[in-house]
Design a protein around this motif. Sequence first.
Motif, mmCIF file in Angstrom:
data_model
loop_
_atom_site.group_PDB
_atom_site.id
_atom_site.type_symbol
_atom_site.label_atom_id
_atom_site.label_comp_id
_atom_site.label_asym_id
_atom_site.label_seq_id
_atom_site.Cartn_x
_atom_site.Cartn_y
_atom_site.Cartn_z
ATOM 1 N N ARG A 143 16.751 22.923 -37.931
ATOM 2 C CA ARG A 143 17.574 23.633 -38.908
ATOM 3 C C ARG A 143 18.042 22.667 -39.991
ATOM 4 N NH1 ARG A 143 22.641 27.079 -36.942
ATOM 5 N NH2 ARG A 143 20.943 28.346 -36.077
ATOM 6 N N ILE A 144 17.974 23.105 -41.243
ATOM 7 C CA ILE A 144 18.445 22.313 -42.375
ATOM 8 C C ILE A 144 19.501 23.113 -43.129
ATOM 9 C CG2 ILE A 144 17.800 21.284 -44.589
ATOM 10 C CD1 ILE A 144 15.063 20.646 -43.389
ATOM 11 N N HIS A 145 20.620 22.450 -43.419
ATOM 12 C CA HIS A 145 21.695 23.041 -44.209
ATOM 13 C C HIS A 145 21.593 22.513 -45.641
ATOM 14 C CE1 HIS A 145 23.993 24.497 -40.651
ATOM 15 N NE2 HIS A 145 23.536 23.408 -40.070
ATOM 16 N N ILE A 146 21.458 23.400 -46.602
ATOM 17 C CA ILE A 146 21.380 23.006 -48.005
ATOM 18 C C ILE A 146 22.539 23.620 -48.786
ATOM 19 C CG2 ILE A 146 20.070 23.224 -50.158
ATOM 20 C CD1 ILE A 146 17.518 23.021 -48.610
ATOM 21 N N GLY A 147 23.226 22.790 -49.546
ATOM 22 C CA GLY A 147 24.302 23.282 -50.396
ATOM 23 C C GLY A 147 23.742 23.791 -51.714
ATOM 24 N N MET A 148 23.303 25.029 -51.728
ATOM 25 C CA MET A 148 22.858 25.623 -52.979
ATOM 26 C C MET A 148 24.030 25.716 -53.946
ATOM 27 S SD MET A 148 21.468 29.483 -53.776
ATOM 28 C CE MET A 148 19.741 29.203 -53.424
ATOM 29 N N GLU A 149 25.154 26.210 -53.471
ATOM 30 C CA GLU A 149 26.377 26.447 -54.237
ATOM 31 C C GLU A 149 26.196 27.546 -55.281
ATOM 32 O OE1 GLU A 149 27.847 24.725 -52.294
ATOM 33 O OE2 GLU A 149 26.968 22.741 -52.155
ATOM 34 N N SER A 150 25.143 27.418 -56.113
ATOM 35 C CA SER A 150 24.882 28.432 -57.143
ATOM 36 C C SER A 150 23.399 28.467 -57.460
ATOM 37 C CB SER A 150 25.670 28.114 -58.415
ATOM 38 O OG SER A 150 25.401 29.069 -59.430
ATOM 39 N N GLY A 151 22.939 29.633 -57.890
ATOM 40 C CA GLY A 151 21.569 29.758 -58.380
ATOM 41 C C GLY A 151 21.516 29.824 -59.887
ATOM 42 N N SER A 152 22.627 29.504 -60.533
ATOM 43 C CA SER A 152 22.704 29.523 -61.996
ATOM 44 C C SER A 152 22.619 28.120 -62.554
ATOM 45 C CB SER A 152 24.023 30.167 -62.448
ATOM 46 O OG SER A 152 24.297 29.873 -63.799
ATOM 47 N N ASP A 153 21.687 27.884 -63.451
ATOM 48 C CA ASP A 153 21.564 26.562 -64.070
ATOM 49 C C ASP A 153 22.826 26.193 -64.848
ATOM 50 O OD1 ASP A 153 19.061 25.911 -63.064
ATOM 51 O OD2 ASP A 153 17.989 26.816 -64.742
ATOM 52 N N LYS A 154 23.484 27.185 -65.449
ATOM 53 C CA LYS A 154 24.714 26.908 -66.198
ATOM 54 C C LYS A 154 25.802 26.373 -65.266
ATOM 55 C CE LYS A 154 24.067 30.323 -69.886
ATOM 56 N NZ LYS A 154 24.581 31.573 -70.507
ATOM 57 N N VAL A 155 25.955 27.008 -64.120
ATOM 58 C CA VAL A 155 26.977 26.572 -63.167
ATOM 59 C C VAL A 155 26.594 25.238 -62.546
ATOM 60 C CG1 VAL A 155 28.178 27.156 -61.023
ATOM 61 C CG2 VAL A 155 27.681 28.944 -62.700
ATOM 62 N N LEU A 156 25.336 25.072 -62.171
ATOM 63 C CA LEU A 156 24.884 23.817 -61.574
ATOM 64 C C LEU A 156 25.104 22.642 -62.518
ATOM 65 C CD1 LEU A 156 21.568 25.110 -59.948
ATOM 66 C CD2 LEU A 156 23.641 24.418 -58.728
ATOM 67 N N ALA A 157 24.864 22.860 -63.804
ATOM 68 C CA ALA A 157 25.095 21.803 -64.793
ATOM 69 C C ALA A 157 26.585 21.532 -64.961
ATOM 70 C CB ALA A 157 24.467 22.190 -66.128
ATOM 71 N N GLN A 158 27.376 22.596 -64.971
ATOM 72 C CA GLN A 158 28.826 22.461 -65.160
ATOM 73 C C GLN A 158 29.457 21.611 -64.073
ATOM 74 O OE1 GLN A 158 32.012 25.706 -66.253
ATOM 75 N NE2 GLN A 158 31.668 25.840 -64.049
ATOM 76 N N VAL A 159 28.958 21.732 -62.843
ATOM 77 C CA VAL A 159 29.561 20.994 -61.722
ATOM 78 C C VAL A 159 28.747 19.762 -61.333
ATOM 79 C CG1 VAL A 159 30.684 23.056 -60.846
ATOM 80 C CG2 VAL A 159 28.429 22.423 -59.941
ATOM 81 N N ALA A 160 27.778 19.375 -62.179
ATOM 82 C CA ALA A 160 26.985 18.156 -61.959
ATOM 83 C C ALA A 160 26.320 18.134 -60.593
ATOM 84 C CB ALA A 160 27.862 16.910 -62.138
ATOM 85 N N LYS A 161 25.683 19.253 -60.237
ATOM 86 C CA LYS A 161 25.056 19.366 -58.923
ATOM 87 C C LYS A 161 23.791 18.510 -58.804
ATOM 88 C CE LYS A 161 24.300 21.066 -54.821
ATOM 89 N NZ LYS A 161 25.103 20.644 -53.667
ATOM 90 N N GLY A 162 23.176 18.200 -59.922
ATOM 91 C CA GLY A 162 22.000 17.333 -59.867
ATOM 92 C C GLY A 162 20.735 18.032 -59.444
ATOM 93 N N THR A 163 20.670 19.338 -59.627
ATOM 94 C CA THR A 163 19.475 20.099 -59.299
ATOM 95 C C THR A 163 19.428 21.323 -60.196
ATOM 96 O OG1 THR A 163 18.236 21.085 -57.454
ATOM 97 C CG2 THR A 163 20.595 21.500 -57.512
ATOM 98 N N THR A 164 18.370 22.077 -60.105
ATOM 99 C CA THR A 164 18.215 23.303 -60.890
ATOM 100 C C THR A 164 17.964 24.476 -59.955
ATOM 101 O OG1 THR A 164 15.813 23.054 -61.079
ATOM 102 C CG2 THR A 164 17.182 21.978 -62.785
#
Length: 372
Positions: free
Chosen positions: A161-182
């Motif tokens: 099992r792997i746990h991944i922190g997607m947090e959001s599927g929105s590029d705008k939100v991912l960029a806003q919180v500096a998630k480092g992914t798309t």
Amino acid sequence: MTKRNDEYLGFEQGPIRPPSEAASLLLRISRNCPWNRCAFCPVYKGERFKPRPASHVKRDIDAVARHVQALRQGAVARGSGGDDSLAAQAAAHWLSLGAQSVFLQDADALLYRQKDLVTLLLHLKSRFPWIVRVTTYARSATVARLSAADLERLRDSGLNRIHIGMESGSDKVLAQVAKGTTAEQQVEAGRKVIAAGIELSEYVMPGLGGRAFSKVHAEETARALNLIDPHFIRLRTLALPGSAPLCAEFRAGEFVPLSDAEVAEELLRLLEGLDGISSRIKSDHILNLFEDLEGQLPDDKRKMVLIVERFLALSPRDRMRYQIGRRMGMLRRLDDLARPGPARMIDKIIDSHAITPENVDRVIRETMTRFV
């Protein structure tokens, strides 16, 4: 304490784990987070990411195995150098909870050298042949770089099992919180894990887009999840601890957090957008307003939607009473509001702290930071 890379000073455990791994043996194979820039996260700030030597991790495994065997025989195990008492405590705690699963720490075990990770997984299996689950956190960016053969090798070695922190599927939100992914990378990584025959938990963070991006956060996260169809979708509502960079943005007025009612509306939008998948939704964190917002898609979708709709239909005072009761651990579901005992305690707290429908979200925000 900072540990030199060439010196074994005893068994180690890191600071975090998923709520679903509460009964797991926590085994630290690397320290800290390789990215460590997410604006919502207060953990590991100022710390460097560093894999632990495989020989040290093996000694940790062997120490726990020695204590497990001794405890089962009613004896006391002898130490093997370093702080062996932590291994003894870990073994006793793990045994008391059934000793069925292991969680590899810290934030991204899949960055570990592949050959060494396989060796450690096989060593785990040899020392604890009865375990049924080995899990870890991983970043989408890391998984996306791995080949199908790499993931299948890890699966065959025992990682299931792997746990991944997607947090959001929105590029705008991912960029806003500096998630480092798309979003595209999130989808690619999730699909890779499932194709390799490994269970996938995707973490989603209601409220992460703030007021500016709430709509796009919900809609595009649902879209990404529909493309992945993970085994689990786990909800973990945004909190703003003072040490998280996003909290500084909040104080500066650059980030406007959602009220609980707005989070509920965002959850409705997310749930309504999930379509054609068979994921199990889990609300397994104290930060979440709805502990009972759980179920198997698609069959339980309407049941989950109704929970949120019921909350939004409450009077302002009853909504406030549920918010306080839930955050204080007195209520687990909306029906608990009808229980006289908890209701009296909640009303006493509200009156003694002068909580009103107008200030309740500020009070809740301050309370939630204690759980992060």
